[in-house]
Structure formats: structure tokens, C-alpha cells
Design an enzyme around this catalytic site. Structure first.
Site, short mmCIF file in Angstrom:
data_model
loop_
_atom_site.label_atom_id
_atom_site.label_comp_id
_atom_site.label_asym_id
_atom_site.label_seq_id
_atom_site.Cartn_x
_atom_site.Cartn_y
_atom_site.Cartn_z
N CYS A 1 54.06 11.96 42.68
CA CYS A 1 54.60 10.99 41.73
C CYS A 1 55.15 11.74 40.52
O CYS A 1 54.44 12.56 39.92
CB CYS A 1 53.50 10.01 41.30
SG CYS A 1 54.03 8.85 40.02
N CYS B 1 52.99 10.77 37.17
CA CYS B 1 51.61 11.20 36.91
C CYS B 1 51.17 12.43 37.70
O CYS B 1 50.09 12.97 37.45
CB CYS B 1 50.64 10.06 37.16
SG CYS B 1 50.42 9.63 38.91
N CYS C 1 69.19 5.81 55.95
CA CYS C 1 69.37 4.75 54.96
C CYS C 1 69.86 5.27 53.61
O CYS C 1 70.28 4.49 52.76
CB CYS C 1 68.09 3.95 54.78
SG CYS C 1 66.71 4.92 54.13
N CYS D 1 53.01 3.85 42.77
CA CYS D 1 51.90 4.82 42.74
C CYS D 1 50.64 4.07 42.35
O CYS D 1 50.61 3.38 41.32
CB CYS D 1 52.22 5.91 41.73
SG CYS D 1 50.86 7.07 41.46
N CYS E 1 49.27 5.33 38.69
CA CYS E 1 49.90 5.00 37.40
C CYS E 1 50.77 3.75 37.42
O CYS E 1 51.15 3.27 36.37
CB CYS E 1 50.72 6.19 36.91
SG CYS E 1 52.25 6.47 37.83
N HIS F 1 57.12 2.85 39.86
CA HIS F 1 57.90 2.34 40.99
C HIS F 1 58.40 3.50 41.85
O HIS F 1 58.98 4.45 41.34
CB HIS F 1 59.08 1.52 40.47
CG HIS F 1 60.02 1.06 41.54
ND1 HIS F 1 59.70 0.02 42.39
CD2 HIS F 1 61.25 1.48 41.91
CE1 HIS F 1 60.72 -0.17 43.23
NE2 HIS F 1 61.66 0.71 42.95
N HIS G 1 60.40 0.81 48.32
CA HIS G 1 59.92 -0.32 49.12
C HIS G 1 59.44 0.17 50.48
O HIS G 1 59.82 1.26 50.91
CB HIS G 1 61.04 -1.36 49.30
CG HIS G 1 61.40 -2.04 48.03
ND1 HIS G 1 62.29 -1.51 47.12
CD2 HIS G 1 60.96 -3.21 47.49
CE1 HIS G 1 62.38 -2.31 46.09
NE2 HIS G 1 61.60 -3.36 46.28
N ASP H 1 60.12 -1.35 59.91
CA ASP H 1 61.09 -0.96 60.93
C ASP H 1 61.07 0.56 61.20
O ASP H 1 62.05 1.13 61.64
CB ASP H 1 62.50 -1.41 60.54
CG ASP H 1 62.98 -0.81 59.23
OD1 ASP H 1 62.25 0.01 58.61
OD2 ASP H 1 64.10 -1.15 58.80
N ARG I 1 58.33 2.26 57.26
CA ARG I 1 59.34 3.11 56.63
C ARG I 1 59.21 2.94 55.13
O ARG I 1 59.65 1.96 54.55
CB ARG I 1 60.76 2.74 57.08
CG ARG I 1 61.85 3.53 56.35
CD ARG I 1 63.24 3.25 56.91
NE ARG I 1 63.57 1.84 56.93
CZ ARG I 1 64.31 1.22 55.99
NH1 ARG I 1 64.76 1.89 54.94
NH2 ARG I 1 64.57 -0.06 56.11
N CYS J 1 60.59 3.68 51.95
CA CYS J 1 61.91 4.05 51.46
C CYS J 1 61.75 4.36 49.97
O CYS J 1 61.53 3.45 49.17
CB CYS J 1 62.86 2.89 51.71
SG CYS J 1 64.56 3.22 51.34
#
Length: 129
Positions: free
Chosen positions: A45, A48, A63, A94, A97, A100, A103, A107, A115, A117
Site C-alpha cells: 500500500c 501505509c 483491462c 487497504c 489504513c 482506495h 475494485h 471474473d 480479479r 483490479c
């Protein structure tokens, strides 16, 4: 995410990383540093430093973002319902902390069927030499 951490990250991170990690933005597809990185190592991350993914779980999903089929250890990633942008998705943050990451989708091509992503700007990579 706690306000004091947001303030620290605002001072420490580049603007794109801050927008993604704190404000849940998304980097443009096929632009991230780690999208096509397949070296051996671990992904941490960026907020943190917590180790989240191992390169052994990374695959090319096509993707435009780094994709993993599992977290390095159960409990490192927290899933959050996300209904933004008129979609129903599962956000991943995470667990340490709250930063973001991206997602997770059902699939994936491996036995996990997952997955993750992930935005490249949400993580740092430690190469194993």
C-alpha cells in the site's frame, strides 16, 4: 480514512496518487507503472506500506490495470460496497489504513475466480532480486 492520515498523504504523495487513494479516483487504463510489470516481488500500500499482493498472484487481464487473483494473506484487503457512477461494484481498500486500491470482480481466470483490479498509483513494488 482518518483526517490526520489524509493530511499526511496530501504532503507526501503526488497529486494523482492522492486523488486515487484518498478520493477514490481511478488512474487512466494502460498508463500505470505496474500494469505490465511481471517481475518477482511484492506490492505494498502506497499510503501505509502494508504488503498486500505477491507477484505470484498477478496476471495480465488485459483491462489496463494491475490484476491479482488473491491478496497476499487473508484480511489484508477490505471489501466495501460501491454504487458510485451508476454501477454496483465491490471496492477494495487497504484493511490497515483504508486507502482506495481499486475494485474486485468475479471474473478472474484462476481457481479463485477473482480479479483484484488495482490502480498502480495505490501501490509500491518491492522487487525480489
Amino acid at each position: 480514512m482518518k483526517e490526520d492520515l489524509k493530511k499526511q498523504l496530501k504532503e507526501r504523495l503526488d497529486p494523482v496518487s492522492y486523488e486515487v487513494i484518498v478520493n477514490k479516483a481511478t488512474e487512466r487504463p494502460h498508463t500505470g507503472e505496474y500494469n505490465l510489470n511481471f517481475k518477482d516481488g511484492q506490492y505494498r500500500c502506497k499510503a501505509c506500506g502494508e504488503v498486500l499482493f505477491d507477484s505470484s498472484s498477478k496476471f495480465d487481464a488485459g483491462c489496463g490495470w494491475p490484476s491479482f487473483d488473491r491478496e497476499i494473506e487473508a484480511g489484508k484487503i477490505k471489501e466495501v460496497f460501491d454504487d458510485s457512477h451508476g454501477m454496483r461494484r465491490t471496492e477494495v481498500v487497504c484493511a490497515n489504513c483504508g486507502g482506495h486500491l481499486g475494485h474486485v470482480f468475479n471474473d478472474g481466470p484462476t481457481d479463485t475466480g477473482l480479479r483484484y483490479c488495482v490502480n498502480s498509483v495505490s501501490v509500491d513494488f518491492d522487487e525480489q532480486l
